[in-house]
Motif scaffolding. Structure first.
Motif, short mmCIF file in Angstrom:
data_model
loop_
_atom_site.label_atom_id
_atom_site.label_comp_id
_atom_site.label_asym_id
_atom_site.label_seq_id
_atom_site.Cartn_x
_atom_site.Cartn_y
_atom_site.Cartn_z
N ARG A 223 0.82 -1.21 0.00
CA ARG A 223 0.00 0.00 0.00
C ARG A 223 0.85 1.25 0.00
N ALA A 224 2.05 1.15 0.58
CA ALA A 224 2.92 2.32 0.66
C ALA A 224 3.91 2.40 -0.50
N LYS A 225 3.93 1.39 -1.35
CA LYS A 225 4.91 1.32 -2.43
C LYS A 225 4.80 2.53 -3.35
N GLY A 226 5.92 3.21 -3.54
CA GLY A 226 5.96 4.35 -4.44
C GLY A 226 5.60 5.68 -3.80
N LYS A 227 4.88 5.65 -2.68
CA LYS A 227 4.48 6.91 -2.04
C LYS A 227 4.87 6.98 -0.57
N GLY A 228 5.35 5.89 -0.02
CA GLY A 228 5.78 5.89 1.37
C GLY A 228 4.60 5.85 2.33
N PHE A 229 4.91 5.75 3.61
CA PHE A 229 3.88 5.71 4.65
C PHE A 229 3.51 7.14 5.05
N SER A 230 2.22 7.41 5.15
CA SER A 230 1.78 8.75 5.52
C SER A 230 2.04 9.00 7.00
N ARG A 231 2.44 10.22 7.30
CA ARG A 231 2.72 10.61 8.68
C ARG A 231 1.47 11.21 9.30
N ASN A 232 1.02 10.58 10.35
CA ASN A 232 -0.13 11.06 11.08
C ASN A 232 0.32 11.45 12.49
N PRO A 233 0.19 12.72 12.86
CA PRO A 233 0.68 13.16 14.19
C PRO A 233 0.07 12.37 15.34
N VAL A 234 -1.20 12.01 15.22
CA VAL A 234 -1.84 11.25 16.29
C VAL A 234 -1.22 9.87 16.41
N LEU A 235 -1.03 9.20 15.26
CA LEU A 235 -0.41 7.87 15.28
C LEU A 235 1.03 7.93 15.76
N LEU A 236 1.74 8.98 15.37
CA LEU A 236 3.12 9.15 15.85
C LEU A 236 3.15 9.26 17.37
N ALA A 237 2.26 10.09 17.91
CA ALA A 237 2.23 10.28 19.35
C ALA A 237 1.82 9.01 20.08
N TYR A 288 6.20 1.74 12.65
CA TYR A 288 5.58 2.96 12.14
C TYR A 288 6.50 4.17 12.35
N LEU A 289 7.12 4.24 13.51
CA LEU A 289 8.03 5.35 13.77
C LEU A 289 9.23 5.30 12.83
N VAL A 290 9.78 4.13 12.62
CA VAL A 290 10.92 4.00 11.72
C VAL A 290 10.53 4.38 10.30
N ALA A 291 9.34 3.98 9.88
CA ALA A 291 8.92 4.21 8.50
C ALA A 291 8.55 5.66 8.23
N THR A 292 8.13 6.38 9.24
CA THR A 292 7.62 7.73 9.01
C THR A 292 8.53 8.85 9.50
N ILE A 293 9.57 8.52 10.23
CA ILE A 293 10.52 9.53 10.69
C ILE A 293 11.79 9.38 9.86
N PRO A 294 12.06 10.32 8.97
CA PRO A 294 13.18 10.17 8.02
C PRO A 294 14.52 9.87 8.69
N VAL A 295 14.80 10.50 9.81
CA VAL A 295 16.10 10.29 10.44
C VAL A 295 16.27 8.84 10.89
N LEU A 296 15.15 8.13 11.13
CA LEU A 296 15.22 6.74 11.55
C LEU A 296 15.30 5.77 10.38
N SER A 297 14.74 6.15 9.25
CA SER A 297 14.74 5.24 8.10
C SER A 297 15.87 5.52 7.12
N ASN A 298 16.24 6.78 6.97
CA ASN A 298 17.25 7.11 5.95
C ASN A 298 18.63 6.59 6.29
N TRP A 299 18.92 6.49 7.61
CA TRP A 299 20.26 6.02 7.98
C TRP A 299 20.48 4.58 7.50
N ALA A 300 19.37 3.83 7.34
CA ALA A 300 19.49 2.42 6.93
C ALA A 300 19.69 2.26 5.43
N ALA A 301 19.60 3.36 4.67
CA ALA A 301 19.83 3.27 3.22
C ALA A 301 21.33 3.26 2.95
#
Length: 389
Positions: A223-237, A288-301
């Motif tokens: 579902r996230a392929k090509g567009k990434g996971f949407s960031r929802n402030p409520v879900l993040l919190a 979800y946090l890893v997928a939606t917070i760039p600093v957590l996901s980009n380091w793994a690239a």
């Protein structure tokens, strides 16, 4: 991730390596946790939350399988894809049997070499020792599993279910989630799981329960392929709060707090076999946090040449290698009186060997790649996680 390899097993330079890296971290953590009694075990994330590396591995595997097979189950190709999936399941089954036999040999060898017959009473070996005929048949039929040798069998069962998941996914994502979630809930409420033949129990990792996490990873990545996971402030919190509460719960040992309210244990307990909601939500919150917070996901690239990428790319071979190392490490711990210093040194050496083995597999692939093929040698594919072969 798990896109197809180039000619002769060469990994494309465009490969997204983030799933490889996270899979490598899960594999290394599984190895550390499978040598109990040494200091590094206390640093893994199972000590700071409800879930552990097994949940992370299955979630990542579901994502990998989604990328590998999700777009291939089209009309006219379903039989071919199903046969590839079943072949993968057979590979996992054979790997499970192989590691189980080697595990038995390691402990039996330790019992003989160190005059420690008590080793044959560890990790659920005794039933096979006492009832060899029934035990061997039970192992082959997956009706008896040794301790720390139960992930591959569960994973093989998930692959047997995969064609059905793909068929449902093409009809309705909601239908797939509903069916998968219902199976998970019913298995947890009524304790439905594959039985053990030599005792009254059942599999330590119930595939009927763990398939739900696998499907969530499968659906989520597609579902996230090509567009990434949407960031929802409520879900993040909510995710961050749940991880903090989970950490405090484990670190401060709040296990005596009862919030069950008479509900089934699968909803309010912490059971690993039936993947209770607490564990399921913990791994999903972290993902979800890893997928939606760039600093957590980009380091793994990381670059394809990075050692972590190699470990994650050769996942099955490295997992088998790590299991064998861990079983030898357990024998070492038993015969040395569970000396934590020796165990830690062994574990550190084992981690280094993981990287060395992955590097060897890369080297092996390079000498059997296009150049070697031109010289008349048969090219062998690189093991690439869960990509179809």
């Amino acid at each position: 991730m798990t896109d197809r390899h180039g000619p002769g097993g060469v990994v494309p330079q465009t490969r997204d390596t983030r799933l490889d890296v996270f899979r490598a971290l899960a594999l290394l953590t599984i190895f550390v946790n499978h040598v109990p009694g040494q200091y590094l075990e206390h640093l893994t994330h199972k000590n700071f939350g409800f879930s552990d590396s097994a949940e992370a591995f299955v979630l990542i595997s579901g994502m990998s399988v989604g990328l590998a097979y999700g777009g291939r189950f089209a009309v006219g190709e379903r039989l071919a894809v199903t046969l590839r999936i079943l072949r993968r399941a057979l590979t996992l089954y054979v790997a499970h049997i192989m590691t189980s036999v080697i595990t038995f040999a390691i402990f039996a060898g330790g019992a003989l070499w160190f005059s420690r017959p008590d080793l044959l009473s560890e990790i659920n070996l005794r039933a096979v020792v006492d009832r060899t005929e029934q035990g061997v048949v039970s192992m082959v039929l997956l009706g008896h599993q040794f301790g720390y040798n139960n992930i591959l069998s569960m994973y093989a069962m998930l692959f047997l279910m995969l064609p059905g998941f793909l068929w449902l996914y093409q009809r309705s994502v909601r239908l797939l989630i509903a069916v998968s979630g219902t199976i998970w809930l019913c298995a947890g409420i009524w304790r439905i799981a594959p039985s053990n033949f030599l005792d009254d129990g059942y599999w330590f990792l119930n595939p009927l329960s763990w398939q739900f996490l696998f499907v969530i990873g499968f659906v989520g990545v597609l579902r996230a392929k090509g567009k990434g996971f949407s960031r929802n402030p409520v879900l993040l919190a909510l995710s961050a709060t749940y991880l903090v509460v989970s950490m405090l719960w484990v670190v401060l040992a709040w296990w005596n707090i009862d919030f069950s309210y008479g509900l089934p244990a699968v909803l309010t307990g912490f059971d690993k076999t039936f993947l209770s909601t607490t564990r399921l939500l913990h791994v999903l919150a972290g993902a979800y946090l890893v997928a939606t917070i760039p600093v957590l996901s980009n380091w793994a690239a990381l670059p394809i040449s990075h050692p972590l990428v190699a470990v994650g790319r050769h996942s099955l071979a490295v997992f088998i290698f790590g299991t064998i190392l861990a079983m030898a490490g357990q024998v070492l711990m038993f015969v040395t009186g569970k000396n934590p210093v020796l165990g830690t040194l062994y574990t550190l050496a084992g981690i280094a060997l993981h990287f060395a083995y992955a590097r060897y597999l890369d080297w092996q692939a390079s000498i059997t790649g296009p150049n070697a093929k031109r010289q008349g040698m048969r090219a062998l594919p690189v093991e690439g996680g869960d990509a179809p072969k």
